[in-house]
Design a protein around this motif. Structure first.
Motif, PDB file in Angstrom:
ATOM      1  N   PHE A 134       0.928  -1.390  -0.176  1.00  0.00           N
ATOM      2  CA  PHE A 134       0.079  -0.049  -0.183  1.00  0.00           C
ATOM      3  C   PHE A 134       0.884   1.256   0.103  1.00  0.00           C
ATOM      4  CE2 PHE A 134      -1.449   3.240   3.052  1.00  0.00           C
ATOM      5  CZ  PHE A 134      -2.316   3.735   2.132  1.00  0.00           C
ATOM      6  N   GLN A 135       0.589   2.250  -0.896  1.00  0.00           N
ATOM      7  CA  GLN A 135       1.159   3.497  -0.955  1.00  0.00           C
ATOM      8  C   GLN A 135      -0.162   4.509  -0.788  1.00  0.00           C
ATOM      9  OE1 GLN A 135       4.284   5.190  -0.670  1.00  0.00           O
ATOM     10  NE2 GLN A 135       4.919   2.863  -0.230  1.00  0.00           N
ATOM     11  N   GLY A 136      -0.064   5.545   0.133  1.00  0.00           N
ATOM     12  CA  GLY A 136      -1.104   6.314   0.171  1.00  0.00           C
ATOM     13  C   GLY A 136      -1.070   7.711  -0.722  1.00  0.00           C
ATOM     14  N   VAL A 137      -2.082   7.922  -1.361  1.00  0.00           N
ATOM     15  CA  VAL A 137      -2.199   9.245  -2.233  1.00  0.00           C
ATOM     16  C   VAL A 137      -3.600   9.426  -2.490  1.00  0.00           C
ATOM     17  CG1 VAL A 137      -2.213   7.635  -4.320  1.00  0.00           C
ATOM     18  CG2 VAL A 137      -1.337   9.948  -4.643  1.00  0.00           C
ATOM     19  N   ASP A 138      -3.782  10.784  -2.557  1.00  0.00           N
ATOM     20  CA  ASP A 138      -5.154  11.320  -2.726  1.00  0.00           C
ATOM     21  C   ASP A 138      -4.978  12.101  -3.898  1.00  0.00           C
ATOM     22  OD1 ASP A 138      -7.218  12.620  -3.130  1.00  0.00           O
ATOM     23  OD2 ASP A 138      -7.701  12.958  -0.750  1.00  0.00           O
ATOM     24  N   LEU A 139      -5.561  11.368  -4.926  1.00  0.00           N
ATOM     25  CA  LEU A 139      -5.715  12.251  -6.271  1.00  0.00           C
ATOM     26  C   LEU A 139      -6.155  13.554  -6.493  1.00  0.00           C
ATOM     27  CD1 LEU A 139      -6.082   8.776  -8.656  1.00  0.00           C
ATOM     28  CD2 LEU A 139      -3.994   9.908  -7.906  1.00  0.00           C
TER      29      LEU A 139
ATOM     30  N   SER B 110       4.248  13.889  -3.502  1.00  0.00           N
ATOM     31  CA  SER B 110       4.699  12.991  -2.517  1.00  0.00           C
ATOM     32  C   SER B 110       4.607  11.630  -2.891  1.00  0.00           C
ATOM     33  CB  SER B 110       3.988  13.115  -1.250  1.00  0.00           C
ATOM     34  OG  SER B 110       4.590  12.364  -0.243  1.00  0.00           O
ATOM     35  N   PHE B 111       3.768  11.048  -3.374  1.00  0.00           N
ATOM     36  CA  PHE B 111       3.827   9.623  -3.726  1.00  0.00           C
ATOM     37  C   PHE B 111       4.620   9.378  -4.937  1.00  0.00           C
ATOM     38  CE2 PHE B 111       2.066   6.622  -7.066  1.00  0.00           C
ATOM     39  CZ  PHE B 111       1.992   5.636  -6.450  1.00  0.00           C
ATOM     40  N   CYS B 112       4.573  10.283  -5.999  1.00  0.00           N
ATOM     41  CA  CYS B 112       5.678  10.340  -7.231  1.00  0.00           C
ATOM     42  C   CYS B 112       7.102  10.218  -6.419  1.00  0.00           C
ATOM     43  CB  CYS B 112       5.446  11.392  -8.147  1.00  0.00           C
ATOM     44  SG  CYS B 112       4.004  11.119  -9.081  1.00  0.00           S
ATOM     45  N   ARG B 113       7.412  11.146  -5.461  1.00  0.00           N
ATOM     46  CA  ARG B 113       8.756  11.282  -5.196  1.00  0.00           C
ATOM     47  C   ARG B 113       9.131   9.913  -4.274  1.00  0.00           C
ATOM     48  NH1 ARG B 113       7.904  16.368  -4.313  1.00  0.00           N
ATOM     49  NH2 ARG B 113       6.866  16.205  -2.226  1.00  0.00           N
TER      50      ARG B 113
ATOM     51  N   LEU C 170       9.816   7.350  -7.114  1.00  0.00           N
ATOM     52  CA  LEU C 170      11.089   7.354  -7.580  1.00  0.00           C
ATOM     53  C   LEU C 170      12.114   6.964  -6.758  1.00  0.00           C
ATOM     54  CD1 LEU C 170      10.104  10.786  -9.824  1.00  0.00           C
ATOM     55  CD2 LEU C 170      10.533   8.612 -10.710  1.00  0.00           C
ATOM     56  N   GLU C 171      12.198   7.540  -5.640  1.00  0.00           N
ATOM     57  CA  GLU C 171      13.419   7.127  -4.799  1.00  0.00           C
ATOM     58  C   GLU C 171      13.500   5.741  -4.496  1.00  0.00           C
ATOM     59  OE1 GLU C 171      12.441   9.582  -1.150  1.00  0.00           O
ATOM     60  OE2 GLU C 171      12.844  11.284  -2.235  1.00  0.00           O
ATOM     61  N   ARG C 172      12.529   5.189  -4.156  1.00  0.00           N
ATOM     62  CA  ARG C 172      12.468   3.395  -3.804  1.00  0.00           C
ATOM     63  C   ARG C 172      12.537   2.761  -5.100  1.00  0.00           C
ATOM     64  NH1 ARG C 172       7.767   1.960  -1.483  1.00  0.00           N
ATOM     65  NH2 ARG C 172       8.575   0.040  -1.722  1.00  0.00           N
ATOM     66  N   ILE C 173      11.835   3.010  -6.105  1.00  0.00           N
ATOM     67  CA  ILE C 173      11.738   2.062  -7.264  1.00  0.00           C
ATOM     68  C   ILE C 173      12.401   2.287  -8.412  1.00  0.00           C
ATOM     69  CG2 ILE C 173       9.948   0.668  -8.586  1.00  0.00           C
ATOM     70  CD1 ILE C 173       8.306   0.759  -6.176  1.00  0.00           C
ATOM     71  N   VAL C 174      12.766   3.555  -8.626  1.00  0.00           N
ATOM     72  CA  VAL C 174      13.103   3.889  -9.840  1.00  0.00           C
ATOM     73  C   VAL C 174      14.415   4.968  -9.677  1.00  0.00           C
ATOM     74  CG1 VAL C 174      12.621   4.894 -12.376  1.00  0.00           C
ATOM     75  CG2 VAL C 174      10.731   3.882 -11.133  1.00  0.00           C
ATOM     76  N   PRO C 175      15.406   4.603  -9.212  1.00  0.00           N
ATOM     77  CA  PRO C 175      16.449   5.413  -8.746  1.00  0.00           C
ATOM     78  C   PRO C 175      17.070   5.980 -10.029  1.00  0.00           C
ATOM     79  CG  PRO C 175      17.027   3.394  -8.333  1.00  0.00           C
ATOM     80  CD  PRO C 175      15.654   2.923  -8.675  1.00  0.00           C
ATOM     81  N   LEU C 176      17.258   7.508 -10.083  1.00  0.00           N
ATOM     82  CA  LEU C 176      18.090   7.981 -11.343  1.00  0.00           C
ATOM     83  C   LEU C 176      19.224   8.125 -11.171  1.00  0.00           C
ATOM     84  CD1 LEU C 176      15.018  10.676 -11.766  1.00  0.00           C
ATOM     85  CD2 LEU C 176      15.393   8.517 -12.955  1.00  0.00           C
TER      86      LEU C 176
END
Length: 89
Positions: free
Chosen positions: A64-69, A77-80, A83-89
């Protein structure tokens, strides 16, 4: 393999169910990581329990990841976090 999706209760669960049906371990995919992104942690956890019952014995990586669209800060915040956890740049 990772997927992120909004969980509209029925639609989100059906999408997750279909992903698990399509990607079976014999296709070279040992497990799929699905993020149930929604406002309600209780609803997401209920969906996770339901999916685990549908696929006993499968290695299901569900979280679960909380997000209110409807709130842009929540979406950012969800996108950050993703990106930090799953898609490191």
């Amino acid at each position: 393999m990772s997927y992120s999706m909004a969980n509209s209760r029925v639609l989100g669960v059906k999408i997750a169910q279909r992903l698990f049906e399509c990607f079976t371990p014999n296709q070279g995919v040992e497990r799929i990581h699905i993020i149930l992104a929604c406002r309600s942690q209780a609803k997401a956890e209920a969906a996770i329990v339901g999916l685990r019952k549908l696929f006993p014995g499968r290695k299901l990586l569900l979280e679960f990841q909380g997000v209110d669209l409807s709130i842009m800060r929540s979406v950012e915040s969800f996108c950050r976090r993703i990106l930090e956890r799953i898609v490191p740049l």
